[in-house]
Design a protein around this motif. Structure first.
Motif, short mmCIF file in Angstrom:
data_model
loop_
_atom_site.label_atom_id
_atom_site.label_comp_id
_atom_site.label_asym_id
_atom_site.label_seq_id
_atom_site.Cartn_x
_atom_site.Cartn_y
_atom_site.Cartn_z
N THR A 96 0.83 -1.20 0.00
CA THR A 96 0.00 0.00 0.00
C THR A 96 0.86 1.25 0.00
N GLY A 97 2.00 1.19 0.69
CA GLY A 97 2.91 2.32 0.69
C GLY A 97 3.45 2.65 -0.68
N GLY A 98 3.54 1.66 -1.56
CA GLY A 98 3.93 1.94 -2.93
C GLY A 98 2.90 2.77 -3.65
N GLY A 99 1.62 2.47 -3.40
CA GLY A 99 0.56 3.29 -3.96
C GLY A 99 0.60 4.71 -3.42
N GLU A 100 0.88 4.83 -2.13
CA GLU A 100 1.01 6.14 -1.50
C GLU A 100 2.11 6.96 -2.15
N VAL A 101 3.25 6.34 -2.41
CA VAL A 101 4.37 7.04 -3.04
C VAL A 101 4.00 7.48 -4.45
N VAL A 102 3.37 6.60 -5.22
CA VAL A 102 2.97 6.93 -6.59
C VAL A 102 1.99 8.10 -6.60
N ARG A 103 0.98 8.06 -5.75
CA ARG A 103 0.00 9.14 -5.70
C ARG A 103 0.65 10.44 -5.21
N TYR A 104 1.57 10.36 -4.27
CA TYR A 104 2.29 11.55 -3.79
C TYR A 104 3.07 12.21 -4.93
N LEU A 105 3.80 11.43 -5.69
CA LEU A 105 4.59 11.99 -6.79
C LEU A 105 3.70 12.61 -7.86
N ALA A 106 2.62 11.95 -8.18
CA ALA A 106 1.73 12.46 -9.22
C ALA A 106 0.93 13.67 -8.75
N ARG A 107 0.57 13.70 -7.48
CA ARG A 107 -0.32 14.74 -6.94
C ARG A 107 0.45 15.97 -6.47
N HIS A 108 1.68 15.75 -5.96
CA HIS A 108 2.43 16.86 -5.36
C HIS A 108 3.72 17.19 -6.10
N GLY A 109 4.03 16.48 -7.14
CA GLY A 109 5.19 16.81 -7.94
C GLY A 109 6.47 16.19 -7.42
N GLU A 110 7.53 16.35 -8.22
CA GLU A 110 8.80 15.68 -7.95
C GLU A 110 9.90 16.65 -7.51
N GLY A 111 9.52 17.86 -7.14
CA GLY A 111 10.51 18.88 -6.81
C GLY A 111 11.41 18.53 -5.65
N ARG A 112 10.92 17.74 -4.73
CA ARG A 112 11.70 17.35 -3.55
C ARG A 112 12.29 15.95 -3.67
#
Length: 274
Positions: A96-112
């Motif tokens: 599930t944490g993999g899904g969380e990471v994917v949604r985080y990157l797509a939703r909040h961007g890759e700047g960090r």
């Protein structure tokens, strides 16, 4: 205990150890940051800053009634990375944490973010649909919800004692302490969060999220994963990503970051340092 409070007032517990390039770990259902012990200790002693949080409703985080969906999970992760002002981070998500990471990157961007790793992760979509015929029937997840609501303590004993770590396979010796530690982590969390989380990890379609990600991603999956079956997850995920490396582990189970920590940690380190 170190915590942050999110925009909707949810208190999230986290660990933040060491210094250096940050590695952020997102755990699987229904566990907690403790499931990353082997990784936190390994990378902490190798000069990295390691961060792991308890997802809302899990572990030591607040057992709130709502927000148990991938958007909130991603927003909570974003709130943590912003609070700690993390830069050049490597995000590692299991299940599930993999899904969380994917949604985080797509939703909040890759700047960090510098890189990401998906271990036995739920994307692109676990649920069987007309467009995803290789997925698992909804009845499987309905059963998970029924067992979580009706006899969670028993269910949380049976899952790690069997398919999660592959302890139900011939010739595999169950490790009682590992089973008990899984049960301990699960029972620390809230039944409502875990019940809702089954829908989040099984019914969220990450296809478009994956297409938006451009940072290097290592996709790690065992071909004997009985929880998130290999054929409908890792190869499809890698094909949707712009910059993916797929690494398949013969005979490894869903819980391989624990039972095969030496192999997983070494490959993680090689990817991060490449």
């Amino acid at each position: 205990m170190p915590t942050i409070t999110t925009a909707d007032g949810t208190e999230i517990f986290y660990k933040d150890w060491g210094s250096g390039q940050p590695i952020v770990f997102s755990h699987g259902w229904p566990l907690s940051a403790d499931d990353w012990d082997a990784q936190l200790m390994f990378f902490r002693t190798r000069g990295y800053r390691v961060i792991a949080h308890d997802r809302r409703g899990h572990g030591r985080s607040a057992q709130v009634d709502g927000g148990h969906d991938m958007d909130h999970y991603a927003d909570d992760l974003a709130a943590l990375t912003e609070h700690l002002d993390l830069r050049d981070a490597v995000h590692v998500g299991h299940s599930t944490g993999g899904g969380e990471v994917v949604r985080y990157l797509a939703r909040h961007g890759e700047g960090r973010v510098a890189k990401a790793v998906l271990i036995a992760a739920v994307p692109p979509l676990m649920l069987q649909t007309d467009d995803n015929p290789g997925g698992l029937p909804k009845s499987v997840f309905d059963g998970f919800q029924a067992q979580t609501a009706e006899h969670r303590s028993t269910f949380y004993r049976e899952l790690p004692a069997g398919p999660f770590y592959g302890f139900n396979r011939p010739g595999v010796e169950p490790v009682e302490a590992v089973i008990q530690n899984w049960w301990r982590q699960g029972m620390m969390g809230g039944a409502k969060a875990h019940y809702d989380g089954i829908v989040a990890f099984s019914q969220t379609d990450f296809t478009e999220d994956l297409r938006r990600i451009s940072v290097p991603v290592l996709v790690m999956h065992g071909d004997d994963d009985q929880v998130v079956p290999y054929a409908d997850s890792a190869p499809l995920t890698a094909a949707l990503l712009k910059n993916a490396t797929l690494k398949t582990y013969t005979g490894f189970p869903h819980g391989m970051p624990t039972t095969q920590a030496d192999v997983i940690n070494a490959d993680l380190l090689a990817f991060i340092e490449a």
